[in-house]
Motif scaffolding. Structure first.
Motif, PDB file in Angstrom:
ATOM      1  N   TYR A  93      -3.099  -4.885  22.230  1.00  0.00           N
ATOM      2  CA  TYR A  93      -3.910  -4.922  21.018  1.00  0.00           C
ATOM      3  C   TYR A  93      -3.392  -3.964  19.952  1.00  0.00           C
ATOM      4  O   TYR A  93      -3.417  -4.285  18.763  1.00  0.00           O
ATOM      5  CB  TYR A  93      -5.376  -4.605  21.309  1.00  0.00           C
ATOM      6  N   GLU A  94      -2.930  -2.797  20.356  1.00  0.00           N
ATOM      7  CA  GLU A  94      -2.461  -1.821  19.369  1.00  0.00           C
ATOM      8  C   GLU A  94      -1.294  -2.382  18.557  1.00  0.00           C
ATOM      9  O   GLU A  94      -1.216  -2.184  17.344  1.00  0.00           O
ATOM     10  CB  GLU A  94      -2.034  -0.524  20.073  1.00  0.00           C
ATOM     11  N   LEU A  95      -0.399  -3.096  19.231  1.00  0.00           N
ATOM     12  CA  LEU A  95       0.738  -3.697  18.527  1.00  0.00           C
ATOM     13  C   LEU A  95       0.267  -4.809  17.591  1.00  0.00           C
ATOM     14  O   LEU A  95       0.785  -4.955  16.482  1.00  0.00           O
ATOM     15  CB  LEU A  95       1.751  -4.245  19.530  1.00  0.00           C
ATOM     16  N   VAL A  96      -0.700  -5.586  18.049  1.00  0.00           N
ATOM     17  CA  VAL A  96      -1.234  -6.656  17.206  1.00  0.00           C
ATOM     18  C   VAL A  96      -1.902  -6.072  15.970  1.00  0.00           C
ATOM     19  O   VAL A  96      -1.709  -6.566  14.845  1.00  0.00           O
ATOM     20  CB  VAL A  96      -2.231  -7.530  18.005  1.00  0.00           C
ATOM     21  N   PHE A  97      -2.676  -4.999  16.155  1.00  0.00           N
ATOM     22  CA  PHE A  97      -3.347  -4.387  15.007  1.00  0.00           C
ATOM     23  C   PHE A  97      -2.317  -3.789  14.052  1.00  0.00           C
ATOM     24  O   PHE A  97      -2.472  -3.867  12.828  1.00  0.00           O
ATOM     25  CB  PHE A  97      -4.324  -3.312  15.465  1.00  0.00           C
ATOM     26  N   LEU A  98      -1.272  -3.204  14.589  1.00  0.00           N
ATOM     27  CA  LEU A  98      -0.188  -2.680  13.744  1.00  0.00           C
ATOM     28  C   LEU A  98       0.422  -3.804  12.917  1.00  0.00           C
ATOM     29  O   LEU A  98       0.686  -3.633  11.718  1.00  0.00           O
ATOM     30  CB  LEU A  98       0.885  -2.016  14.611  1.00  0.00           C
ATOM     31  N   ALA A  99       0.624  -4.964  13.539  1.00  0.00           N
ATOM     32  CA  ALA A  99       1.181  -6.108  12.817  1.00  0.00           C
ATOM     33  C   ALA A  99       0.250  -6.555  11.702  1.00  0.00           C
ATOM     34  O   ALA A  99       0.700  -6.912  10.603  1.00  0.00           O
ATOM     35  CB  ALA A  99       1.445  -7.262  13.792  1.00  0.00           C
ATOM     36  N   ILE A 100      -1.059  -6.525  11.965  1.00  0.00           N
ATOM     37  CA  ILE A 100      -2.043  -6.895  10.938  1.00  0.00           C
ATOM     38  C   ILE A 100      -1.960  -5.944   9.749  1.00  0.00           C
ATOM     39  O   ILE A 100      -1.970  -6.363   8.586  1.00  0.00           O
ATOM     40  CB  ILE A 100      -3.465  -6.889  11.538  1.00  0.00           C
ATOM     41  N   VAL A 101      -1.865  -4.652  10.040  1.00  0.00           N
ATOM     42  CA  VAL A 101      -1.807  -3.654   8.970  1.00  0.00           C
ATOM     43  C   VAL A 101      -0.516  -3.794   8.159  1.00  0.00           C
ATOM     44  O   VAL A 101      -0.534  -3.742   6.926  1.00  0.00           O
ATOM     45  CB  VAL A 101      -1.920  -2.235   9.559  1.00  0.00           C
ATOM     46  N   VAL A 102       0.613  -3.983   8.856  1.00  0.00           N
ATOM     47  CA  VAL A 102       1.893  -4.152   8.162  1.00  0.00           C
ATOM     48  C   VAL A 102       1.853  -5.394   7.279  1.00  0.00           C
ATOM     49  O   VAL A 102       2.337  -5.378   6.137  1.00  0.00           O
ATOM     50  CB  VAL A 102       3.051  -4.240   9.172  1.00  0.00           C
ATOM     51  N   ALA A 103       1.264  -6.480   7.787  1.00  0.00           N
ATOM     52  CA  ALA A 103       1.144  -7.700   6.991  1.00  0.00           C
ATOM     53  C   ALA A 103       0.273  -7.460   5.761  1.00  0.00           C
ATOM     54  O   ALA A 103       0.592  -7.941   4.656  1.00  0.00           O
ATOM     55  CB  ALA A 103       0.560  -8.818   7.848  1.00  0.00           C
ATOM     56  N   ALA A 104      -0.819  -6.717   5.939  1.00  0.00           N
ATOM     57  CA  ALA A 104      -1.701  -6.411   4.807  1.00  0.00           C
ATOM     58  C   ALA A 104      -0.964  -5.595   3.749  1.00  0.00           C
ATOM     59  O   ALA A 104      -1.079  -5.866   2.541  1.00  0.00           O
ATOM     60  CB  ALA A 104      -2.935  -5.651   5.294  1.00  0.00           C
ATOM     61  N   VAL A 105      -0.189  -4.597   4.188  1.00  0.00           N
ATOM     62  CA  VAL A 105       0.587  -3.778   3.252  1.00  0.00           C
ATOM     63  C   VAL A 105       1.600  -4.642   2.504  1.00  0.00           C
ATOM     64  O   VAL A 105       1.776  -4.510   1.283  1.00  0.00           O
ATOM     65  CB  VAL A 105       1.304  -2.632   3.994  1.00  0.00           C
ATOM     66  N   ALA A 106       2.264  -5.550   3.222  1.00  0.00           N
ATOM     67  CA  ALA A 106       3.265  -6.417   2.594  1.00  0.00           C
ATOM     68  C   ALA A 106       2.638  -7.328   1.543  1.00  0.00           C
ATOM     69  O   ALA A 106       3.175  -7.497   0.438  1.00  0.00           O
ATOM     70  CB  ALA A 106       3.969  -7.248   3.666  1.00  0.00           C
ATOM     71  N   ILE A 107       1.479  -7.905   1.874  1.00  0.00           N
ATOM     72  CA  ILE A 107       0.805  -8.798   0.929  1.00  0.00           C
ATOM     73  C   ILE A 107       0.361  -8.036  -0.313  1.00  0.00           C
ATOM     74  O   ILE A 107       0.559  -8.479  -1.452  1.00  0.00           O
ATOM     75  CB  ILE A 107      -0.405  -9.473   1.611  1.00  0.00           C
ATOM     76  N   VAL A 108      -0.241  -6.865  -0.097  1.00  0.00           N
ATOM     77  CA  VAL A 108      -0.679  -6.045  -1.227  1.00  0.00           C
ATOM     78  C   VAL A 108       0.510  -5.628  -2.087  1.00  0.00           C
ATOM     79  O   VAL A 108       0.439  -5.651  -3.321  1.00  0.00           O
ATOM     80  CB  VAL A 108      -1.443  -4.798  -0.718  1.00  0.00           C
ATOM     81  N   TYR A 109       1.619  -5.282  -1.440  1.00  0.00           N
ATOM     82  CA  TYR A 109       2.824  -4.865  -2.172  1.00  0.00           C
ATOM     83  C   TYR A 109       3.316  -5.988  -3.085  1.00  0.00           C
ATOM     84  O   TYR A 109       3.626  -5.759  -4.260  1.00  0.00           O
ATOM     85  CB  TYR A 109       3.920  -4.471  -1.183  1.00  0.00           C
TER      86      TYR A 109
END
Length: 239
Positions: A106-122
């Protein structure tokens, strides 16, 4: 700050608004997508309202006003127990997709979610910076009187700039609540604003790429340095 020249020292308060909005809705049975969207929208609206109330203030005075707002949010969260849980905070906040993934992955999945969110916002913010809206913000940053003379609605642009920033902070607050599964007023103190400004200064204000690099640099120094105790046994993790 970088695009519109508006100093916001109330980041911790807006961060708290996003986190509490998402947490309150989630513990009441609202789905994670609706809660996240609500956190983004509510924080954006609150940011626009704060910008309206302090729109004629510049530089230090705007910073002081937003700092006062952040403290007001913390005091409300501390005292309105019926809504925020007071000093006890809100516990057992559901984590997104935990029922599907769960376990150590789960920790890796949540990290992927956060990275995706940062990329979209960027990507969205880069598009805004390069758009006529971004050029108008830089115009009022450099000289709002000249921008107004050229037909730009300075009040509207500043409100929109604050709202866009608030939306991003609201998303961050929601992700913070999801990750920890528990929030309380102490998590939204001034150190949040300090870390954010350290990241901006390290990366260079006005640069989205610089901000990402600055944030990574600051957090590696803050969090990674704790592991130096393995190499320097005479120092504690805090030191």
């Amino acid at each position: 700050w970088g695009q519109a020249g508006m100093v916001n020292f109330g980041l911790a308060g807006f961060f708290g608004v996003g986190a509490y909005t998402a947490a309150i809705l989630l513990v009441r049975g609202v789905d994670v997508f609706t809660a996240t969207a609500a956190a983004v929208v509510v924080t954006a609206l609150v940011s626009a309202i704060v910008a309206t109330a302090s729109i004629k203030l510049r530089e230090d005075y705007l910073a002081i006003t937003t700092l006062a707002f952040a403290e007001a949010v913390r005091i409300v969260a501390l005292n309105e127990e019926w809504l925020t849980g007071g000093s006890n905070g809100i516990a057992n906040i559901p984590r997104p997709l935990v029922a599907v993934v769960g376990g150590q992955n789960y920790e890796l999945v949540f990290l992927a979610i956060v990275v995706a969110a940062v990329a979209i916002v960027y990507v969205i913010l880069e598009a805004l910076v390069r758009s006529p809206f971004g050029r108008a913000l830089r115009a009022i940053r450099d000289d709002d009187i000249v921008a107004a003379t050229l037909g730009k609605n300075v009040l509207s642009l500043r409100m929109k700039a604050f709202a866009v920033g608030g939306a991003v902070i609201g998303l961050a607050g929601a992700l913070h609540a999801y990750y920890l599964s528990y929030i309380d007023p102490g998590q939204f103190a001034g150190f949040v604003t300090v870390y954010a400004f350290m990241a901006v200064i390290a990366g260079g204000k006005g640069s989205n790429l610089g901000l990402v690099i600055g944030a990574c640099t600051v957090m590696v120094l803050l969090e990674g340095s704790r592991f130096l105790k393995d190499l320097l046994p005479w120092m504690t993790a805090q030191q």
